[in-house]
Enzyme design. Structure first.
Site, short mmCIF file in Angstrom:
data_model
loop_
_atom_site.label_atom_id
_atom_site.label_comp_id
_atom_site.label_asym_id
_atom_site.label_seq_id
_atom_site.Cartn_x
_atom_site.Cartn_y
_atom_site.Cartn_z
N HIS A 7 -2.41 1.33 6.74
CA HIS A 7 -2.72 1.43 5.32
C HIS A 7 -2.35 2.84 4.86
O HIS A 7 -2.41 3.78 5.65
CB HIS A 7 -4.20 1.16 5.07
N CYS A 26 0.79 -1.23 0.00
CA CYS A 26 0.00 0.00 0.00
C CYS A 26 0.83 1.28 0.00
O CYS A 26 0.51 2.22 -0.72
CB CYS A 26 -0.99 0.00 1.16
N ASP A 48 -7.17 5.95 -3.64
CA ASP A 48 -6.40 4.81 -3.14
C ASP A 48 -6.00 3.91 -4.30
O ASP A 48 -6.84 3.19 -4.84
CB ASP A 48 -7.24 4.03 -2.12
#
Length: 649
Positions: free
Chosen positions: A299, A282, A322
């Site tokens: 994250h 991530c 994201d």
């Protein structure tokens, strides 16, 4: 006597000499324009300008002479393979006396017998990308190409631009909410080849390949570009940049922990004909996309500042997206952009992917206890996700906590209203109190890689009756996404007696010889303590993640750093383990420090307590504040990070 016909012909010839311009060359004035448009860090060998802001060029004339108010011509700009005016990927605009607001326009700023200087303005909502420029007067003459970018310097866009647009390095925070560890990252957006790789990324996206005209016409929208970038940073359903992997098996690529910057990733993707680079997780996806935020356990994702004309008022500003591939959005593995304010207010119908991002910062952590008879008990932890949402502070290396921008304080009336709006039923339940039996986990003050240390299960009996309990207390290696690894310490006490209002502190020793073979390169251990009341059969669970601190990397700059002059740095680290370090390598990189490359230095084995040291040389190319980012790897001590700010005179 001269006939009237001849007089008219002479007048036409004279008139033509002023209006028909033959161009010998076009000077795009790249250095002046790029400096004025804040793109000179990309170089000044080609024209890179920002939309909504005028730029100048000079036409050197081979024949003909320009006369203001008499001469007339037009310019044509085109972007994309199917440029047309209906899609706003092509514009033809005639010479005018003054700039035309919100449109392509050209005015003469200076002229003499041999040259003509022009000021060209683009609309603030023009499509971004590569453009061709042509001069049109009776016939079309190709001039030069240029690149048009978004313009955060427009008044409606203005934010902390030196930090969010021009800074070439930054920090990403990892670890746990109780131990956030900064790692420097070299974004390197101005290094050679990076802008071209980013433009290629747009042209390799499936939407462009399926319908180039439609895709290019939408490149005027930061929202659209954000969704394309979010999808293209991962390769799950396209020719994206990075392959994700989470199983700790990276032998055919690079461990996600080993990356220190975006430059090598994007350069490798570009030079390998868009073959995905192995591997990312991530924080790598987020850092390649832009810059990261941090979420426990943890994250990372991206924020971008933009207006949202596609939404109702009140949702301009920071937008979350994201690029880590987790679920599909409109058929592609992308997420966002969604206004951060919409997440805080529980506005889950707002585009794009608001429910998913809301869950990222407000989800429950759910555990299952399975008993010997096969029955299961579900346990909810409602306050563990979304703690310490962090980013780098503007103008400093301090961590800035931005949790308050995503959510109201735990337990507040505002938070309850948001959860009612979002229909988050678990959060609306009353939190358990500490009445009855209670258990929590405490840790030692220092937990360093290579050391043995104690952790503690603290048990409290808040009842008027004595209690007989069983305590199971264990430590397991963990990944950042909470996937469990091998056990590295445990204790099972069958008869724990607690008197009314008594508190007991039960230690568990975590020993290096046990965790050294279990722990991953993320240095995370998950502690779990389960207390079972024999009398009521009730079970109480406490969990905590701990991060083992790596030894510091020391970076000593030798001499006074100056642009375009060779300099040296001494880099060292002490082996904190009880065993030798083999296969040792230092990796160094930095924007405008290492010429867009990674410097790798291998060294001999390092005995316990001894110093690993290298001396490296590099030549800074530009003055300013830069980060030298360092990574150390060996057989036992992996992905140790360090950095130092270097002021280049």
């Amino acid at each position: 006597m001269v006939s009237q016909f001849k007089v008219l012909r002479i007048i036409n010839i004279l008139f033509s000499s002023f209006t028909d311009l033959e161009i010998s060359r076009c000077d795009l004035q790249c250095e002046v324009n790029n400096v004025n448009h804040h793109t000179d860090l990309n170089g000044t060998d080609r024209l890179i300008v920002r939309r909504g802001q005028a730029f100048t060029l000079t036409l050197h004339l081979q024949s003909g002479q320009f006369e203001l108010g008499v001469s007339t011509f037009s310019l044509v700009v085109e972007t994309g393979p199917c440029a047309n005016e209906a899609s706003k990927t092509k514009a033809e605009f005639v010479l005018s006396e003054s700039p035309v607001e919100n449109s392509w326009s050209v005015v003469a700023s200076h002229h003499d017998e041999y040259s003509l200087s022009l000021s060209i303005s683009s609309p603030p909502n023009a499509c971004i990308g590569r453009y061709s420029l042509s001069f049109k007067q009776n016939r079309s003459i190709p001039l030069e190409d240029f690149i048009l970018l978004f313009n955060p310097w427009c008044p409606v866009w203005y934010i902390c631009l030196s930090e969010y647009v021009l800074a070439q390095d930054g920090l990403i925070f990892r670890g746990t909410h109780k131990s956030t560890i900064p790692a420097a990252w070299n974004f390197g957006q101005f290094e050679p080849g990076i802008l071209d790789a980013c433009l290629r990324l747009l042209d390799e996206n499936p939407k462009f390949l399926n319908n180039a005209d439609r895709d290019c016409s939408k490149r005027c929208s930061p929202v659209y570009i954000t969704r394309v970038v979010s999808a293209m940073v991962n390769c799950n359903d396209d020719k994206g940049v990075l392959t994700g992997r989470w199983d700790n098996n990276y032998k055919d690529g690079v461990s996600p922990m080993s990356w220190n910057g975006s430059v090598e990733i994007l350069q490798d993707w570009d030079t390998m004909s868009c073959k995905p680079v192995k591997y990312g997780q991530c924080w790598v996806f987020a850092a390649v996309g832009c810059t990261g935020n941090f979420l426990m356990n943890f994250h990372c994702w991206v924020e971008s500042w933009m207006t949202r004309p596609d939404l109702k008022s009140g949702f301009d500003g920071w937008q979350a997206s994201d690029p880590t591939p987790q679920e599909r959005s409109e058929g592609a593995y992308c997420c966002g952009p969604v206004p951060v304010r919409a997440i805080k207010e529980g506005e889950l119908t707002v585009k794009y992917d608001a429910p998913f991002v809301f869950a990222e910062v407000n989800a429950d952590e759910v555990c299952f206890i399975k008993r010997k008879d096969g029955t299961q008990e579900k346990m909810h932890f409602t306050a563990k996700v979304g703690e310490k949402i962090s980013t780098k502070g503007v103008g400093s290396d301090k961590r800035e906590d931005i949790t308050h921008l995503y959510k109201y304080p735990e337990g507040s009336d505002e938070e309850r209203k948001v959860f009612e709006k979002a229909n988050h039923q678990n959060k609306l339940l009353k939190e358990d109190t500490e009445e009855g039996l209670n258990i929590k986990i405490k840790v030692s003050q220092e937990m360093k890689m290579g050391s043995d240390f104690d952790v503690f299960a603290v048990i409290t009996n808040n009842t008027p009756m004595a209690k007989l309990c069983r305590l199971m207390f264990c430590a397991r290696a963990a990944c950042y996404n909470s996937v469990m690894g091998i056990e590295c310490g445990s204790k099972d006490l069958l008869n724990v007696q607690l008197q009314p209002n008594e508190e007991k502190q039960i230690p568990l020793r975590v020993i290096y010889s046990k965790y050294c073979h279990a722990i991953t390169d993320q240095n995370l251990i998950k502690l779990a303590a389960l207390l079972i009341d024999y009398g009521t059969k009730d079970a109480i669970l406490a969990m905590r993640d701990i991060y083992l601190e790596n030894p510091p990397i020391k970076i000593k700059i030798l001499g006074e750093p100056k642009a375009n002059r060779k300099m040296a740095a001494e880099i060292s680290l002490i082996n904190p383990l009880s065993e030798s370090l083999d296969d040792c390598t230092f990796c160094m990189e930095g924007a405008n420090l290492t010429q867009g490359k990674i410097i790798r230095e291998k060294i001999s084995p390092v005995a316990p307590g001894q110093e690993a040291k290298v001396k490296v040389y590099f030549c800074p190319t530009k003055a300013g504040l830069r980060k030298l980012v360092v990574d150390f790897n060996s057989n036992r001590l992996r992905d140790v990070k360090g950095y130092r700010n270097v002021i280049i005179a």
